[in-house]
Design an enzyme around this catalytic site. Structure first.
Site, PDB file in Angstrom:
ATOM      1  N   GLU A   1     -23.994  26.479  -5.568  1.00 21.09           N
ATOM      2  CA  GLU A   1     -24.714  26.725  -4.224  1.00 21.09           C
ATOM      3  C   GLU A   1     -24.453  27.878  -3.201  1.00 21.09           C
ATOM      4  OE1 GLU A   1     -23.768  23.131  -1.568  1.00 21.09           O
ATOM      5  OE2 GLU A   1     -24.629  21.725  -3.104  1.00 21.09           O
TER       6      GLU A   1
ATOM      7  N   HIS B   1      -8.509   7.468   3.386  1.00 21.67           N
ATOM      8  CA  HIS B   1      -8.024   8.628   3.355  1.00 21.67           C
ATOM      9  C   HIS B   1      -8.873   9.586   2.648  1.00 21.67           C
ATOM     10  CE1 HIS B   1      -7.781   6.652  -0.487  1.00 21.67           C
ATOM     11  NE2 HIS B   1      -7.687   7.851  -1.131  1.00 21.67           N
TER      12      HIS B   1
ATOM     13  N   SER C   1      -8.576   4.651  -5.360  1.00 23.50           N
ATOM     14  CA  SER C   1      -7.572   3.698  -5.711  1.00 23.50           C
ATOM     15  C   SER C   1      -6.884   3.000  -4.758  1.00 23.50           C
ATOM     16  CB  SER C   1      -6.610   4.722  -6.251  1.00 23.50           C
ATOM     17  OG  SER C   1      -6.138   5.693  -5.514  1.00 23.50           O
TER      18      SER C   1
ATOM     19  N   GLN D   1      -8.828  13.488  -0.064  1.00 23.60           N
ATOM     20  CA  GLN D   1      -8.234  14.419  -0.844  1.00 23.60           C
ATOM     21  C   GLN D   1      -8.697  15.609  -0.763  1.00 23.60           C
ATOM     22  OE1 GLN D   1      -7.460  13.438  -4.920  1.00 23.60           O
ATOM     23  NE2 GLN D   1      -8.546  11.398  -4.826  1.00 23.60           N
TER      24      GLN D   1
ATOM     25  N   PHE E   1     -27.384   3.447 -11.701  1.00 23.96           N
ATOM     26  CA  PHE E   1     -26.523   4.378 -12.728  1.00 23.96           C
ATOM     27  C   PHE E   1     -27.287   5.421 -13.154  1.00 23.96           C
ATOM     28  CE2 PHE E   1     -25.480  -0.266 -13.113  1.00 23.96           C
ATOM     29  CZ  PHE E   1     -24.088  -0.093 -13.322  1.00 23.96           C
TER      30      PHE E   1
ATOM     31  N   ASN F   1     -13.341   9.785  -1.365  1.00 24.98           N
ATOM     32  CA  ASN F   1     -13.947   8.500  -2.290  1.00 24.98           C
ATOM     33  C   ASN F   1     -13.736   7.215  -1.611  1.00 24.98           C
ATOM     34  OD1 ASN F   1     -14.537  10.245  -4.586  1.00 24.98           O
ATOM     35  ND2 ASN F   1     -12.260  10.028  -5.145  1.00 24.98           N
TER      36      ASN F   1
ATOM     37  N   CYS G   1       0.850  -1.217  -0.065  1.00 24.44           N
ATOM     38  CA  CYS G   1       0.033   0.041   0.009  1.00 24.44           C
ATOM     39  C   CYS G   1       0.724   1.065   0.187  1.00 24.44           C
ATOM     40  CB  CYS G   1      -0.752  -0.051   1.023  1.00 24.44           C
ATOM     41  SG  CYS G   1      -1.750   1.622   1.693  1.00 24.44           S
TER      42      CYS G   1
ATOM     43  N   HIS H   1      -6.834   2.300   1.868  1.00 22.13           N
ATOM     44  CA  HIS H   1      -6.399   2.779   3.083  1.00 22.13           C
ATOM     45  C   HIS H   1      -7.123   3.945   3.347  1.00 22.13           C
ATOM     46  CE1 HIS H   1      -2.950   3.217   5.542  1.00 22.13           C
ATOM     47  NE2 HIS H   1      -3.529   4.209   5.957  1.00 22.13           N
TER      48      HIS H   1
ATOM     49  N   HIS I   1      -4.459   0.304   7.847  1.00 23.99           N
ATOM     50  CA  HIS I   1      -4.780   0.131   6.466  1.00 23.99           C
ATOM     51  C   HIS I   1      -6.416  -0.220   6.387  1.00 23.99           C
ATOM     52  CE1 HIS I   1      -4.206  -0.895   2.182  1.00 23.99           C
ATOM     53  NE2 HIS I   1      -4.783  -1.885   2.465  1.00 23.99           N
TER      54      HIS I   1
ATOM     55  N   GLY J   1     -14.442   4.668  -7.202  1.00 21.21           N
ATOM     56  CA  GLY J   1     -13.197   5.325  -7.800  1.00 21.21           C
ATOM     57  C   GLY J   1     -11.993   5.227  -7.036  1.00 21.21           C
TER      58      GLY J   1
ATOM     59  N   CYS K   1       0.405   3.430   3.603  1.00 23.85           N
ATOM     60  CA  CYS K   1       0.697   2.681   4.886  1.00 23.85           C
ATOM     61  C   CYS K   1       1.892   3.379   5.469  1.00 23.85           C
ATOM     62  CB  CYS K   1       1.046   1.193   4.734  1.00 23.85           C
ATOM     63  SG  CYS K   1      -0.672   0.358   5.081  1.00 23.85           S
TER      64      CYS K   1
HETATM   65  P1  H2U Z   1      -8.199   8.087  -4.335  1.00 20.07           P
HETATM   66  O1  H2U Z   1      -8.277   6.906  -3.845  1.00 20.07           O
HETATM   67  O2  H2U Z   1      -9.274   9.026  -4.037  1.00 20.07           O
HETATM   68  O3  H2U Z   1      -8.236   8.134  -5.929  1.00 20.07           O
HETATM   69  O4  H2U Z   1      -7.136   9.057  -3.657  1.00 20.07           O
HETATM   70  C1  H2U Z   1      -5.840   8.614  -3.672  1.00 20.07           C
HETATM   71  C2  H2U Z   1      -4.900   9.706  -4.275  1.00 20.07           C
HETATM   72  O5  H2U Z   1      -3.618   9.451  -3.671  1.00 20.07           O
HETATM   73  C3  H2U Z   1      -4.908   9.741  -5.676  1.00 20.07           C
HETATM   74  O6  H2U Z   1      -5.423  11.148  -6.093  1.00 20.07           O
HETATM   75  C4  H2U Z   1      -2.766   9.808  -4.743  1.00 20.07           C
HETATM   76  C5  H2U Z   1      -3.435   9.605  -5.925  1.00 20.07           C
HETATM   77  O7  H2U Z   1      -2.777  10.557  -6.954  1.00 20.07           O
HETATM   78  N1  H2U Z   1      -1.508   8.926  -4.572  1.00 20.07           N
HETATM   79  C6  H2U Z   1      -0.355   9.685  -4.442  1.00 20.07           C
HETATM   80  O8  H2U Z   1      -0.291  10.924  -4.356  1.00 20.07           O
HETATM   81  N2  H2U Z   1       0.885   8.923  -4.399  1.00 20.07           N
HETATM   82  C7  H2U Z   1       0.782   7.665  -4.305  1.00 20.07           C
HETATM   83  O9  H2U Z   1       1.932   6.916  -4.056  1.00 20.07           O
HETATM   84  C8  H2U Z   1      -0.301   6.761  -4.573  1.00 20.07           C
HETATM   85  C9  H2U Z   1      -1.710   7.563  -4.658  1.00 20.07           C
HETATM   86 ZN    ZN Z   2      -2.157   1.293   3.700  1.00 18.05          ZN
END
Ligand code: H2U
Ligand code: ZN
Length: 366
Positions: A206, A190, A185, A192, A336, A177, A75, A188, A137, A183, A78
């Site tokens: 708004e 987190h 990624s 943004q 959808f 997200n 990850c 873990h 994690h 979506g 982590c």
């Molecule tokens: P999402 O799971 O909402 O996509 O957010 C994860 C963000 O973490 C994603 O915008 C960033 C991705 O660009 N990221 C990093 O900056 N560095 C990494 O090594 C992995 C993911």
């Molecule tokens: Zn992790």
């Protein structure tokens, strides 16, 4: 509560048997197709409550894994692991904030405008950060301890302040997200943060609606809305001293909710010490309810709407968070937004009141 409205019930003129004004029907918000108005965006949503039992033979999603390891050596979020860009994370013990290695916005973008007839573009300088909620994690907001959640809220406040103070930045969007279906990624925990020069579309709508409402009514749109909903009760999911969660009257997503402060605050930075604890508490309660609705980790996109950081007071803005979960009838069947939604406007089948009742039922059991 009486959800019916008197209305004349014919579309193509009165039927032969209708005598004068005797032919009055009632519009039933739980039975008849209707449109609901969203005063925050000034857009409509089509509600078709008569359609909830239609058969489903469409796409079924894969259920998310329910058990994750506490630490995942692969990850990128982590503690102690190397990120995709080659930087190594510190062995953080609580929260951890870093500049997104694949940022959608960059601070060094020249603030210029391009215009050639109907072709118009503007450079958009900004900053993108990632906030890890916990070194663990496998944790989610629903599983975190209140003291740890409080630290996450404090980070949101600090980031809003710091980014909002930067010259050129007028918009600070904090969003999460959760789940592959939305979506995300990486599982873990987190969120943004995207801070930028312009107000993005949803925020602009708004802010303008709240500003116009305040000018016309000399009160705050969301203060008025939350007090109406707390009085009516039927769309309220849960509440604590400082925050209420409701399925908004105009919800688009099946189990969409709005987290609203009872007191008027324009941003996270105006929350008192105890309100920050309350915010962590209500988020935990709501996400735990979501997880127990289909007995599986519940995917969603959530995010805060706060005042623009252009130096004005923006007293019209009332801090709130939107939760947009895609699931419809189980952990594997999602709504959808296609067809009519893409070409015309959003539509829903299950009513906001039915969704609130189901969420209230699971939240009350927690
Ligand atoms: P999402 O799971 O909402 O996509 O957010 C994860 C963000 O973490 C994603 O915008 C960033 C991705 O660009 N990221 C990093 O900056 N560095 C990494 O090594 C992995 C993911
Ligand atoms: Zn992790």
């Amino acid at each position: 509560m009486d959800q019916t409205l008197n209305c004349v019930g014919w579309l193509f003129g009165p039927p032969a048997h209708a005598g004068g004004t005797d032919f009055i029907t009632k519009m039933d918000l739980h039975a008849h197709p209707h449109r609901r108005y969203n005063p925050l965006t000034r857009e409509w949503v089509l509600v078709s409550p008569q359609r909830t039992d239609r058969p489903w033979q469409g796409q079924v999603e894969e259920a998310p894994p329910s058990k994750l390891p506490e630490y995942d050596p692969t990850c990128s979020l982590c503690p102690g692991n190397e990120r995709a860009g080659g930087v190594r994370n510190p062995r953080y013990a609580h929260t951890f904030v870093f500049d997104n290695d694949f940022a959608a916005l960059r601070p060094d973008t020249p603030a210029e405008r391009y215009e050639d007839g109907v072709l118009i573009a503007e450079a958009e300088p900004g900053v993108c950060r990632v906030v890890c909620f916990s070194p663990r994690h496998d944790l989610t907001i629903s599983a975190m301890e209140p003291a740890d959640l409080r630290q996450v809220v404090d980070v949101w406040v600090d980031e809003f302040r710091e980014l909002g103070r930067m010259p050129l930045i007028t918009s600070v969007q904090i969003f999460e997200n959760r789940g592959a279906m939305m979506g995300a990624s990486n599982p873990h925990p987190h969120c943004q943060i995207w801070a930028e020069k312009s107000l993005p579309n949803e925020v602009l709508k708004e802010v303008n609606s709240q500003r116009d409402y305040r000018a016309r009514h000399e009160s705050c749109l969301l203060c008025d809305y939350v007090s109406t909903e707390l009085e009516k009760e039927e769309r309220v999911v849960c509440q604590n001293e400082d925050f209420a969660v409701l399925v908004p009257f105009w919800a688009v997503w099946p189990f969409e909710t709005l987290v609203i402060g009872r007191r008027h605050a324009t941003g996270l930075d105006q929350l008192s010490d105890s309100e920050r604890d309350s915010l962590g508490g209500i988020l935990k309660q709501l996400t735990s309810g979501y997880d127990s609705l289909f007995d599986a980790p519940f995917p969603y996109t959530m995010g805060f709407h706060q005042r623009p950081t252009d130096g004005e007071d923006h007293l019209e803005c009332h801090l709130h968070a939107h939760f947009y979960p895609p699931l419809l009838r189980s952990a594997t069947v999602r709504k959808f937004m296609v067809g009519y939604e893409m070409l015309a406007m959003p539509q829903r089948d299950i009513t906001a009141e039915q969704a609130a009742a189901r969420l209230r039922e699971v939240s009350d059991k927690l």
